[in-house]
Design a protein around this motif. Structure first.
Motif, PDB file in Angstrom:
ATOM      1  N   ARG A  93      23.539 -13.824 -29.628  1.00  0.00           N
ATOM      2  CA  ARG A  93      24.718 -13.333 -28.887  1.00  0.00           C
ATOM      3  C   ARG A  93      25.845 -14.346 -28.955  1.00  0.00           C
ATOM      4  N   ARG A 116      19.539  -9.793 -33.073  1.00  0.00           N
ATOM      5  CA  ARG A 116      19.564  -9.857 -31.599  1.00  0.00           C
ATOM      6  C   ARG A 116      18.808  -8.671 -31.006  1.00  0.00           C
ATOM      7  N   ASP A 161      30.794  -8.895 -34.459  1.00  0.00           N
ATOM      8  CA  ASP A 161      29.745  -8.625 -33.482  1.00  0.00           C
ATOM      9  C   ASP A 161      29.582  -7.116 -33.293  1.00  0.00           C
ATOM     10  N   ASN A 175      27.329 -14.657 -32.527  1.00  0.00           N
ATOM     11  CA  ASN A 175      28.244 -13.546 -32.790  1.00  0.00           C
ATOM     12  C   ASN A 175      29.583 -13.759 -32.086  1.00  0.00           C
ATOM     13  N   GLN A 198      23.390  -0.626 -31.643  1.00  0.00           N
ATOM     14  CA  GLN A 198      22.523  -0.050 -30.623  1.00  0.00           C
ATOM     15  C   GLN A 198      22.708   1.457 -30.548  1.00  0.00           C
ATOM     16  N   TYR A 205      27.150  -5.432 -32.362  1.00  0.00           N
ATOM     17  CA  TYR A 205      25.934  -5.214 -31.572  1.00  0.00           C
ATOM     18  C   TYR A 205      25.942  -3.853 -30.879  1.00  0.00           C
ATOM     19  N   ALA A 212      23.766  -9.534 -35.231  1.00  0.00           N
ATOM     20  CA  ALA A 212      23.695  -8.512 -34.188  1.00  0.00           C
ATOM     21  C   ALA A 212      22.398  -7.707 -34.317  1.00  0.00           C
TER      22      ALA A 212
END
Length: 422
Positions: free
Chosen positions: A355, A388, A74, A358, A80, A76, A385
């Motif tokens: 989410r 998402r 994950d 993941n 970002q 994520y 991810a």
């Protein structure tokens, strides 16, 4: 230029992450929560021969580039911080020349990509037309026949690889997937004794949901692994009287006169040019007065067709193509005798679904790696991810479009207002 500065050039300047490299160089904030670590020369070659998301993905999937501060199941948070819009600007020729002088031209010689990568689009086009039955079967095999056990680890008990519908932010993934099937079942106004065709049925979740409620449900999938898993689940649940999943192209379904048709996550694979035949097939297979529901990922615009970017096209959905929900609605309306009744956007629900997938991959990481290898597991963590973020930032959406096949005189017996529970 040191390697850390080269990496910054290739993936973006002014990053809010710490960049380190195998030559001991570094750049970026020392106290950054997330970071990039370039581990070896092969990773450098991947990055400079395919500047942008494809080179980054190659280096990351091969294990040559690390995302520091997040779990590979994950990433994520790291994604970002790395690039908010997931778009990487290719360096100018002057910048690439400077990179070449710094690291040596030998790094610009192409090397084999990771084994998870499919052929580039031009090679696939040279070897056959897109969206023939044979070509579609190859694409579905590439993505869906990874490992049923791997999908169990990621998708959870429902074995449902499409957007869930969350009644509230605290709902579990299983509750949300059950709620999605409930919503589609109600929108299609299905009753005991009705006949349902589920096109692109996956592991048969919709088929089994309908069968448990006395509906005769036929599902078709181009994935042999999905069909095998689904048929076993049907037998195990004692649903053989009502349910069947075939390893088949939907275009080969001979039966007709279905009371309802669902297509949950198939439209993304068929190509915009094939929409008229696709929706005409649904019209011809459903009875007059019957209902169809199309559930698909879309773009937030209708002004242009959108082929997948290099990473998605090579590693996730070869031949994938998205368009706006307005295009889907207009193509249904243009078929003839088809009336669109309702459409609904579940964009944020898909972000929540990803989410939770993941989170499942993180929780089952060791077994997932043992099942499919670390490279494939890293690929799936990265892909989910990244998607998402795409749904959160309205780069992509998820729409339900509900339509009916009109009687010859255009009359209908449907209620005047929506009959389902939201």
């Amino acid at each position: 230029m040191k390697l850390a500065q080269v990496l910054e050039t290739l993936v973006g300047n002014d990053l809010a992450v710490r960049v380190t490299a195998y030559d001991g160089s570094s750049a970026g904030p020392e106290d950054a929560q997330y970071g990039l670590n370039l581990k070896n020369p092969r990773g450098t070659t991947y990055l400079v021969t395919a500047p942008g998301d494809l080179g980054l993905a190659r280096a990351y999937i091969a294990g040559d580039l690390e995302l520091i501060g997040s779990h590979p199941g994950d990433p994520y948070g790291a994604l970002q911080a790395l690039a908010g819009d997931l778009k990487f600007t290719k360096p100018s020729p002057v910048e690439l020349a400077k990179v070449a002088r710094s690291i040596g031209r030998e790094h610009f010689k192409l090397i084999a990509p990771p084994p998870q990568e499919s052929l580039p689009r031009w090679r696939r086009m040279a070897e056959g037309l897109r969206h023939t039955k044979e070509r579609d079967a190859e694409v579905i095999h590439y993505h869906y026949d990874v490992s049923n056990r791997f999908y169990e680890l990621v998708l959870g008990e429902s074995m449902t690889y499409t957007c869930a519908v969350y009644d509230n932010p605290e709902a579990t993934l299983e509750e949300a997937q059950e709620n999605k099937y409930r919503l589609i079942f109600e929108k299609l106004d299905l009753k005991p004794g009705d006949r349902l065709l589920d096109m692109g049925c996956g592991w048969g979740g919709m088929v089994r949901y309908a069968a448990r409620r006395g509906v005769y449900a036929l599902g078709v999938t181009l994935s042999s692994e999905q069909a095998r898993w689904a048929q076993k689940a049907i037998v195990d649940e004692g649903l053989s009287e009502f349910a069947e999943v075939r390893f088949s192209d939907y275009r080969d379904v001979a039966e007709s006169g279905f009371d309802a048709i669902s297509s949950i996550g198939l439209t993304e694979h068929i190509g915009v040019a094939n929409y008229p035949k696709y929706f005409a097939f649904m019209r011809d297979k459903v009875r007059a007065g019957g209902l169809i529901l199309n559930h698909s990922i879309t773009r937030p615009h209708n002004s242009r067709r959108s082929k997948a970017g290099p990473f998605i096209d090579r590693y996730v959905f070869p031949d994938g193509e998205l368009t706006g929900s307005g295009t889907i609605i207009s193509k249904i309306q243009n078929v003839g005798r088809m009336e669109v009744l309702h459409e609904e956007n579940f964009r944020l629900h898909y972000a929540m679904t990803l989410r939770d997938w993941n989170a499942n991959l993180v929780a089952n990481w060791d077994e997932a790696v043992a099942e499919v290898g670390e490279g494939t597991a890293r690929l799936w963590g990265l892909y989910m991810a990244g998607c998402r973020i795409g749904f959160e930032r309205n780069i992509v959406q998820l729409h339900h479009v509900l339509a009916t096949k009109l009687q010859l005189d255009s009359t209908t017996t449907l209620p005047l207002r929506p009959w389902w529970t939201p």
